[in-house]
Design a protein around this motif. Structure first.
Motif, PDB file in Angstrom:
ATOM      1  N   ARG A 128      55.202  17.450   5.313  1.00  0.00           N
ATOM      2  CA  ARG A 128      56.119  17.823   6.613  1.00  0.00           C
ATOM      3  C   ARG A 128      55.223  18.729   7.435  1.00  0.00           C
ATOM      4  NH1 ARG A 128      59.734  20.835   3.956  1.00  0.00           N
ATOM      5  NH2 ARG A 128      61.019  19.102   3.636  1.00  0.00           N
ATOM      6  N   LEU A 129      55.006  18.291   8.698  1.00  0.00           N
ATOM      7  CA  LEU A 129      54.387  19.152   9.720  1.00  0.00           C
ATOM      8  C   LEU A 129      55.524  20.169  10.496  1.00  0.00           C
ATOM      9  CD1 LEU A 129      51.649  16.645  10.927  1.00  0.00           C
ATOM     10  CD2 LEU A 129      51.360  18.996   9.815  1.00  0.00           C
ATOM     11  N   ALA A 130      55.011  21.507  10.614  1.00  0.00           N
ATOM     12  CA  ALA A 130      55.806  22.306  11.496  1.00  0.00           C
ATOM     13  C   ALA A 130      54.823  22.555  12.645  1.00  0.00           C
ATOM     14  CB  ALA A 130      56.377  23.390  10.783  1.00  0.00           C
ATOM     15  N   VAL A 131      55.162  22.661  13.900  1.00  0.00           N
ATOM     16  CA  VAL A 131      54.420  23.046  15.147  1.00  0.00           C
ATOM     17  C   VAL A 131      55.253  23.837  15.981  1.00  0.00           C
ATOM     18  CG1 VAL A 131      53.382  22.198  17.176  1.00  0.00           C
ATOM     19  CG2 VAL A 131      53.078  21.037  15.069  1.00  0.00           C
ATOM     20  N   ASN A 132      54.710  25.010  16.175  1.00  0.00           N
ATOM     21  CA  ASN A 132      55.403  25.999  17.341  1.00  0.00           C
ATOM     22  C   ASN A 132      54.419  25.873  18.637  1.00  0.00           C
ATOM     23  OD1 ASN A 132      57.279  26.934  15.761  1.00  0.00           O
ATOM     24  ND2 ASN A 132      56.253  28.770  15.067  1.00  0.00           N
ATOM     25  N   MET A 133      55.025  25.494  19.647  1.00  0.00           N
ATOM     26  CA  MET A 133      54.284  25.613  20.952  1.00  0.00           C
ATOM     27  C   MET A 133      55.309  25.941  21.971  1.00  0.00           C
ATOM     28  SD  MET A 133      54.799  21.439  22.220  1.00  0.00           S
ATOM     29  CE  MET A 133      53.998  21.868  24.089  1.00  0.00           C
ATOM     30  N   THR A 134      54.484  26.122  23.206  1.00  0.00           N
ATOM     31  CA  THR A 134      55.316  26.760  24.366  1.00  0.00           C
ATOM     32  C   THR A 134      54.945  25.998  25.686  1.00  0.00           C
ATOM     33  OG1 THR A 134      55.535  28.834  25.307  1.00  0.00           O
ATOM     34  CG2 THR A 134      53.498  28.577  24.973  1.00  0.00           C
ATOM     35  N   LEU A 135      55.211  26.307  26.638  1.00  0.00           N
ATOM     36  CA  LEU A 135      55.006  25.735  27.966  1.00  0.00           C
ATOM     37  C   LEU A 135      54.274  26.871  28.988  1.00  0.00           C
ATOM     38  CD1 LEU A 135      58.433  23.687  28.356  1.00  0.00           C
ATOM     39  CD2 LEU A 135      56.186  22.860  27.433  1.00  0.00           C
ATOM     40  N   THR A 136      53.677  26.266  29.890  1.00  0.00           N
ATOM     41  CA  THR A 136      53.119  27.107  30.868  1.00  0.00           C
ATOM     42  C   THR A 136      54.284  27.958  31.731  1.00  0.00           C
ATOM     43  OG1 THR A 136      53.069  25.467  32.591  1.00  0.00           O
ATOM     44  CG2 THR A 136      51.297  25.972  31.298  1.00  0.00           C
ATOM     45  N   ALA A 137      55.550  27.442  31.787  1.00  0.00           N
ATOM     46  CA  ALA A 137      56.558  28.141  32.623  1.00  0.00           C
ATOM     47  C   ALA A 137      57.895  27.723  31.716  1.00  0.00           C
ATOM     48  CB  ALA A 137      56.565  27.757  33.787  1.00  0.00           C
ATOM     49  N   PRO A 138      58.536  28.734  31.539  1.00  0.00           N
ATOM     50  CA  PRO A 138      60.008  28.501  30.479  1.00  0.00           C
ATOM     51  C   PRO A 138      60.936  27.546  31.211  1.00  0.00           C
ATOM     52  CG  PRO A 138      59.505  30.755  30.776  1.00  0.00           C
ATOM     53  CD  PRO A 138      58.611  30.194  31.612  1.00  0.00           C
ATOM     54  N   GLY A 139      60.964  27.366  32.558  1.00  0.00           N
ATOM     55  CA  GLY A 139      61.685  26.361  33.148  1.00  0.00           C
ATOM     56  C   GLY A 139      61.375  25.123  33.245  1.00  0.00           C
ATOM     57  N   CYS A 140      60.164  24.800  32.745  1.00  0.00           N
ATOM     58  CA  CYS A 140      59.639  23.600  33.089  1.00  0.00           C
ATOM     59  C   CYS A 140      60.599  22.406  32.320  1.00  0.00           C
ATOM     60  CB  CYS A 140      58.264  23.291  32.438  1.00  0.00           C
ATOM     61  SG  CYS A 140      57.567  21.837  32.362  1.00  0.00           S
ATOM     62  N   GLY A 141      60.950  21.436  33.119  1.00  0.00           N
ATOM     63  CA  GLY A 141      61.848  20.322  32.660  1.00  0.00           C
ATOM     64  C   GLY A 141      61.026  19.415  31.680  1.00  0.00           C
ATOM     65  N   MET A 142      59.873  19.244  31.533  1.00  0.00           N
ATOM     66  CA  MET A 142      59.040  18.510  30.944  1.00  0.00           C
ATOM     67  C   MET A 142      58.796  18.857  29.213  1.00  0.00           C
ATOM     68  SD  MET A 142      58.166  16.005  32.902  1.00  0.00           S
ATOM     69  CE  MET A 142      57.125  15.147  32.185  1.00  0.00           C
TER      70      MET A 142
END
Length: 189
Positions: A128-142
């Motif tokens: 089982r893989l668990a990944v935590n990631m973020t985005l360059t901006a919290p409001g990014c719809g992508m």
């Protein structure tokens, strides 16, 4: 597998084509006969400018742009045939390195968006893989689209039975999290 395009690679859509608007992440249909400027082709997706807006098109729909699909090969099994957590994690980081931001020609690993990737052995010998990631901006719809793409790619790794990609916001992303190579590519060094 990765091509960036100049301002002269304008294509005419040869058929209606499913796309996702960038950065809102909304499904759209680009109509046959529309003009589309290819701005990047990386990691299994194509970013185009059409009608003044950016869209992401899955590589499987490259034919709509008159391009031959360039589908990446599946990841190879472990070199020695043995599966261990460290090997699965290495393969996972490699797969995550094939996921690209649709607006920036840099993968999510080098952008510093992936905070953690861990493999846990399951009773049946798979992982089982668990990944935590973020985005360059919290409001990014992508965000959901990028996380789903990462999860789908992780599930192609031999020996991986489950994969979870969670979007996290702590710590907040900053440009300092980018790799030196990414900062160089972006002209920030």
């Amino acid at each position: 597998m990765g091509e960036r395009y100049g301002e002269t690679d304008t294509r005419i859509l040869q058929r209606d084509c499913a796309a996702v608007s960038v950065p809102w992440g909304q499904p759209q249909t680009l109509e046959e006969g529309s003009y589309a400027l290819v701005t990047q082709r990386l990691g299994g997706s194509i970013t185009v400018m059409s009608g003044g807006n950016l869209y992401r098109i899955d590589e499987r729909n490259a034919d709509a742009l008159g391009l031959a699909p360039q589908l990446p090969p599946p990841p190879p099994p472990a070199a020695d045939g043995a599966l261990d957590a460290a090997g699965i994690e290495r393969a996972a980081w490699e797969q995550l390195g094939t996921c690209y931001d649709p607006e920036i020609p840099i993968d999510i690993v080098n952008l510093g968006l992936v905070y953690a990737c861990t493999a846990e052995a399951l009773a049946d010998g798979r992982f089982r893989l668990a990944v935590n990631m973020t985005l360059t901006a919290p409001g990014c719809g992508m965000g959901t689209l990028i996380a789903d793409e990462a999860r789908d790619k992780l599930l192609t790794i031999p020996g991986v039975a489950e994969a979870t990609v969670s979007l996290v916001w702590d710590p907040p992303w900053s440009r300092e999290m980018m790799s030196e190579a990414a900062r160089l590519e972006m002209g920030m060094l």
